[in-house]
Structure formats: C-alpha cells, structure tokens
Design an enzyme around this catalytic site. Structure first.
Site, PDB file in Angstrom:
ATOM      1  N   ASP A  52      16.821  10.753  -8.137  1.00  0.00           N
ATOM      2  CA  ASP A  52      18.258  11.051  -8.043  1.00  0.00           C
ATOM      3  C   ASP A  52      18.790  11.037  -6.618  1.00  0.00           C
ATOM      4  O   ASP A  52      19.877  11.562  -6.345  1.00  0.00           O
ATOM      5  CB  ASP A  52      18.568  12.413  -8.681  1.00  0.00           C
ATOM      6  CG  ASP A  52      18.387  12.400 -10.195  1.00  0.00           C
ATOM      7  OD1 ASP A  52      18.361  11.290 -10.775  1.00  0.00           O
ATOM      8  OD2 ASP A  52      18.262  13.489 -10.790  1.00  0.00           O
ATOM      9  N   LYS A 109       3.229   4.437  -1.089  1.00  0.00           N
ATOM     10  CA  LYS A 109       3.295   5.398  -2.198  1.00  0.00           C
ATOM     11  C   LYS A 109       4.578   6.201  -2.033  1.00  0.00           C
ATOM     12  O   LYS A 109       4.632   7.164  -1.260  1.00  0.00           O
ATOM     13  CB  LYS A 109       2.093   6.341  -2.202  1.00  0.00           C
ATOM     14  CG  LYS A 109       0.748   5.666  -2.455  1.00  0.00           C
ATOM     15  CD  LYS A 109       0.035   5.315  -1.196  1.00  0.00           C
ATOM     16  CE  LYS A 109      -1.362   4.781  -1.498  1.00  0.00           C
ATOM     17  NZ  LYS A 109      -2.011   4.223  -0.307  1.00  0.00           N
ATOM     18  N   HIS A 126      -9.513  11.049   2.382  1.00  0.00           N
ATOM     19  CA  HIS A 126      -8.625   9.897   2.226  1.00  0.00           C
ATOM     20  C   HIS A 126      -7.283  10.122   2.924  1.00  0.00           C
ATOM     21  O   HIS A 126      -6.397   9.279   2.846  1.00  0.00           O
ATOM     22  CB  HIS A 126      -8.403   9.622   0.728  1.00  0.00           C
ATOM     23  CG  HIS A 126      -7.875   8.269   0.415  1.00  0.00           C
ATOM     24  ND1 HIS A 126      -6.574   8.051  -0.034  1.00  0.00           N
ATOM     25  CD2 HIS A 126      -8.445   7.041   0.486  1.00  0.00           C
ATOM     26  CE1 HIS A 126      -6.393   6.762  -0.242  1.00  0.00           C
ATOM     27  NE2 HIS A 126      -7.499   6.125   0.072  1.00  0.00           N
ATOM     28  N   ASP A 184       0.132  16.660  20.252  1.00  0.00           N
ATOM     29  CA  ASP A 184       0.662  17.782  21.034  1.00  0.00           C
ATOM     30  C   ASP A 184       1.302  18.837  20.131  1.00  0.00           C
ATOM     31  O   ASP A 184       0.703  19.247  19.132  1.00  0.00           O
ATOM     32  CB  ASP A 184       1.637  17.274  22.100  1.00  0.00           C
ATOM     33  CG  ASP A 184       0.915  16.508  23.211  1.00  0.00           C
ATOM     34  OD1 ASP A 184      -0.317  16.622  23.297  1.00  0.00           O
ATOM     35  OD2 ASP A 184       1.585  15.784  23.964  1.00  0.00           O
ATOM     36  N   HIS A 218       0.818  -1.217   0.000  1.00  0.00           N
ATOM     37  CA  HIS A 218       0.000   0.000   0.000  1.00  0.00           C
ATOM     38  C   HIS A 218       0.852   1.267   0.000  1.00  0.00           C
ATOM     39  O   HIS A 218       0.323   2.382   0.087  1.00  0.00           O
ATOM     40  CB  HIS A 218      -0.898  -0.038   1.254  1.00  0.00           C
ATOM     41  CG  HIS A 218      -2.082   0.847   1.215  1.00  0.00           C
ATOM     42  ND1 HIS A 218      -2.349   1.779   2.191  1.00  0.00           N
ATOM     43  CD2 HIS A 218      -3.088   0.959   0.317  1.00  0.00           C
ATOM     44  CE1 HIS A 218      -3.465   2.424   1.912  1.00  0.00           C
ATOM     45  NE2 HIS A 218      -3.933   1.956   0.782  1.00  0.00           N
ATOM     46  N   LYS A 233      -4.362  10.354   5.757  1.00  0.00           N
ATOM     47  CA  LYS A 233      -3.978   9.515   6.890  1.00  0.00           C
ATOM     48  C   LYS A 233      -2.975  10.304   7.735  1.00  0.00           C
ATOM     49  O   LYS A 233      -1.766  10.074   7.665  1.00  0.00           O
ATOM     50  CB  LYS A 233      -3.337   8.200   6.407  1.00  0.00           C
ATOM     51  CG  LYS A 233      -4.170   7.427   5.374  1.00  0.00           C
ATOM     52  CD  LYS A 233      -3.548   7.574   4.011  1.00  0.00           C
ATOM     53  CE  LYS A 233      -4.061   6.601   2.964  1.00  0.00           C
ATOM     54  NZ  LYS A 233      -5.460   6.411   2.836  1.00  0.00           N
TER      55      LYS A 233
END
Length: 482
Positions: free
Chosen positions: A233, A228, A400, A407, A226, A402
């Site tokens: 370089d 991404k 969508h 704090d 999952h 996450k």
C-alpha cells in the site's frame, strides 16, 4: 555404407574440415575482439583471453554463458523515470544540512550522484535477524493490505513458508487487492510451475526476471535479480537478505540455523522501494507502475537512501558506496557476509584501514552452503590477517547476513554479498541507514553474533593442510564468475 560411416566420410573431407576450422577460428577471433573492445579491467580481460587461448572450445562456451556485458543498457526510459520521480511526495532534503559528520555527508552525496536517490528522513526501522520474526511481521502486513502488494524475491520456495505467503497473496487478490510478483528464474528454478500458476489463476501478475530458455540461455543465465523487496500500500516496505524459504526459519537440511538480516520500513523511504520495483517491472516489458504512494509523516528519526546496482549500471553502485565508507572510516568497520570475494580495490581499502589502526572485523560462516565459495572466500583471509584485520567464523549455522557498520552513524542492510557476483553480475538493492541509534543496534548485533564465533589466529591459520591451501588458490581464480 551405414549412416555412421557416411558421417565420418563427410567430417574427414578436407573441405569440410577446413571450413569448420575457419568458422571456429573466426569465432574465437571475434570473441577476442569483443573482449578487448569492451575496455574492461585489464586483469579480467587478460583472464578471458587466457581462457580462450588455452581452452578454445570450452572458452567460447564459457564466455557466451558468463562473459558478456550489458553495462549501460537502459532499464527504463528517461521519460518514465521522470514520471516515477513526480509520483513521489517526499520533499528534497539538503544533504549539507544533515546533522552528521563530513564523511557521512560525503557518503550521502555519493549515493545521490550514483543513482539519483533521494535522502529520506523520518523513517522507522525494525530489524529482523531470524526468519520466524520476519515472516510473522510480513504475513501480518500482507493480510492488512487494501490497495496493492508489490513483492520481489530471488527465491520463492515451494515449501511451508512459500505456500503460506502464496496463499495470503491469493486471498488478497480475491479481495480486490492488486498483487504483482517478480521472481528470479534462476534463483527459483527448482520451484514447480504449479506454485506460480495458482497465483496467476487468482489474477496475480507473476513474472520471472530474465526467464531462461534454451534459445537465449547464454545471454541471461549469468544475470540474476537478487533483490528481496516488498511494498504494501505504499506505506510499509521490506528489504534485506532473506528469501522466501523454510531454511530461514529452521536452518534447512544442512544447518541448525540460517542467520540473516531483513528490515521493515515505515516512512518516506518506502517510496524508494516502490520506484525500484517499478523500474524492474518496466524493464520486463510491463506497463509503468503508477500506484499512489501516499505522503507519509515522519514515523521515526532514521535517515535512509536506497542504492540499487546491477550489470546495466554505469557504475558499480554498491561497491562504490562500500569503498567510500571503508576508506573514510576512522573508528571501526564491521562486516557480515556469507561470501568474501572482494575486488582488488575493496581488499586494499580494508587493508589500508586496518593498517591505519581502524578496527576492521569480518564475519564469515565457518560452514558454507557452497564448498567452492567457502574455499574461494578463505583464500583472502591470509592477506587480511597480515594487515591486522580480525576474522571471525560463525559456528552455529549458515551466516547469510549482508551487513556493514561504519563508525557511529552509517550502516547498510540489503541483498549485496561482498563478492564479485553481487558487485558486477547481480541486480542488488541495499538500504544505507544514517542514524547513531540504528548504528548502535547494528553494532550490538554484530558483537552478539561475535560471541558465537571462533576468531582465526594467524599462527594456526598458517598451518592448515597444503591440500586446503591449494584448493583455495585454484578456486580463487574463478572468483569473478562464481
């Protein structure tokens, strides 16, 4: 006697019936033995045992597809991991000397204990909350690549943005840039083979992670990469929650907006993204990547640690990091997640924090891309409200993102949803960021998004239809495999 009658006579033969019954009974017993021998969470083991007892035929099939464990399977040899460590030019940081609170320092120590990750200082972070800005920056950086591009996404869609990214990769490959691509076979199952063939024809190395075929379908379909991640370089990196698909720009067919988060990194932490990609590449049976990772000067003042997690990990790495951060929080916990199916430990930690007068806020989409996951997620809301946790439902479209903000110093962006699948079955990657300034940015984004939400009022929530409550309770039972 026709062929059908002949088969019936064979099936009704007492010896054939007895043999098939014995074989099936033995398979159920063996499956039960495997489940018990793995010493999993008793509740989860009991759930599988119950399924096998009451649905013996379907239960075995479901277990083969979704129940098997590959915990502690080594993704890369110790020798190759040492080679990757030697390839990094970053100097070790004494975590105890960092200018953060004791709780934050303990969090950094936990990250190092779980994964061996370095603490990288001196990073510059650009945060994107919409696909238009993120893909514009990514395309610009890809076009500027001169040595190599390592790119890994759960979904490569064969749509406008997918073809644009693909064509840039093809053009760079023709220009002599080394390009490697990892995609998840289940996540990109609807993408045509010709989409990837065009890249291969240009000399790009393109491989699916855990390719699913009928012969080994049951052993791989439940484990999904999952992550991404993109490294250009060795100097610029991307990580977050956005896949390569048009819906991150236009919302897709179901939503006016697809709201997500992704970050661009310049600085020493790019080395961590490179190492993660190299481990996945080697796990697929490919040669160890030893592309040069140039030593980078400080590009900013943000500290970072890369946490990877997956079904092969000894520990549930990201879950442990979340649990420690939540349990240590003194002021606030802000969480944005598309799916909220917490483990029992995380739910209790959130309730304990709220009951201790920590400001706990959780933001979910009002409408989800999955009706089943929406009902399962909503089944936890009542327990949260009772403890004083504030729940907000994002109205403009699909949330969508996450993100977690703790704090004043700690925040996290990545691919990990707040659910069982991300914690136990998916290969995930999150960047934990240590910075009061970046924490403030994340807080401002949360509060800005909150203004586009409706807050759930406990009295109104209690009066939702009984059929809805029943659906939520039933689908909650499936939370560990959804």
């Amino acid at each position: 006697m026709n062929m059908f009658d002949a088969w019936l006579s064979v099936l009704y033969n007492p010896w054939v019936t007895w043999t098939l019954t014995a074989i099936y009974t033995l398979s159920v017993i063996v499956t039960l033995g495997v489940i018990l021998s793995e010493n999993r969470n008793p509740v989860k083991s009991l759930a599988w045992v119950t399924v096998l007892i009451f649905m013996p035929v379907a239960g075995v099939v479901i277990y083969i597809f979704f129940g098997r464990s590959i915990k502690n399977k080594r993704m890369i040899s110790r020798r190759n991991r040492r080679r990757l460590k030697r390839a990094e030019h970053s100097r070790p940081v004494d975590i105890n000397r960092l200018p953060f609170s004791d709780n934050t320092i303990r969090e950094a120590h936990l990250a190092r204990s779980l994964t061996g990750t370095n603490f990288y200082t001196g990073n510059d972070i650009t945060l994107f909350t919409n696909g238009t800005a993120k893909f514009s920056a990514l395309e610009r950086d890809l076009r500027a690549a001169t040595k190599y591009i390592n790119i890994q996404y759960y979904i490569f869609a064969d749509d406008n943005i997918g073809r644009r990214i693909r064509d840039i990769l093809v053009e760079r490959a023709h220009a002599g840039v080394k390009v490697r691509v990892i995609y998840d076979h289940v996540g990109s199952i609807h993408t045509s083979s010709s989409f990837f063939r065009r890249m291969r024809d240009a000399g790009i190395e393109v491989y699916p992670f855990f390719k699913v075929t009928f012969r080994i379908l049951g052993t791989r379909i439940n484990w999904r990469n999952h992550r991404k991640i993109c490294i250009i370089d060795g100097r610029t990196g991307y990580i977050g929650g956005m896949n390569i698909a048009d819906r991150y720009i236009d919302g897709g067919k179901k939503f006016d907006e697809w709201h997500d988060s992704h970050i661009r990194i310049v600085g020493p932490a790019v080395s961590a993204l490179q190492s993660s990609f190299a481990v996945d590449w080697n796990f697929m049976g490919r040669p160890l990547i030893e592309d040069p990772v140039p030593e980078q000067e400080n590009a900013g003042d943000i500290g970072a640690q890369m946490i990877t997690s997956g079904p092969t990990s000894q520990w549930s790495n990201v879950e442990f990091m979340f649990h420690k951060a939540i349990a240590s929080a003194k002021k606030r916990i802000y969480i944005q997640t598309p799916y909220f199916l917490p483990t029992e430990g995380l739910l209790k930690a959130l309730q304990t924090a709220a009951l201790s007068r920590v400001d706990v806020r959780i933001m979910l989409p009002k409408r989800s891309d999955s009706r089943m996951l929406r009902h399962a997620s909503f089944s936890y809301i009542t327990e949260c409200l009772r403890a004083g946790i504030k729940i907000y439902l994002f109205e403009p479209g699909m949330l969508h993102a996450k993100n977690i903000v703790i704090d004043d110093e700690l925040s996290s962006v990545g691919s990990t949803n707040f659910d069982f699948r991300s914690f136990e079955h998916n290969f995930e990657a999150n960047l934990f960021l240590y910075s009061t300034e970046f924490n403030r940015r994340m807080t401002d984004i949360f509060l800005s998004d909150q203004r586009r939400c409706v807050r759930i009022i406990p009295s109104a929530w209690a009066h939702r239809p009984r059929a809805t409550k029943a659906a939520e309770s039933i689908l909650r039972l499936l939370a560990p495999i959804l």
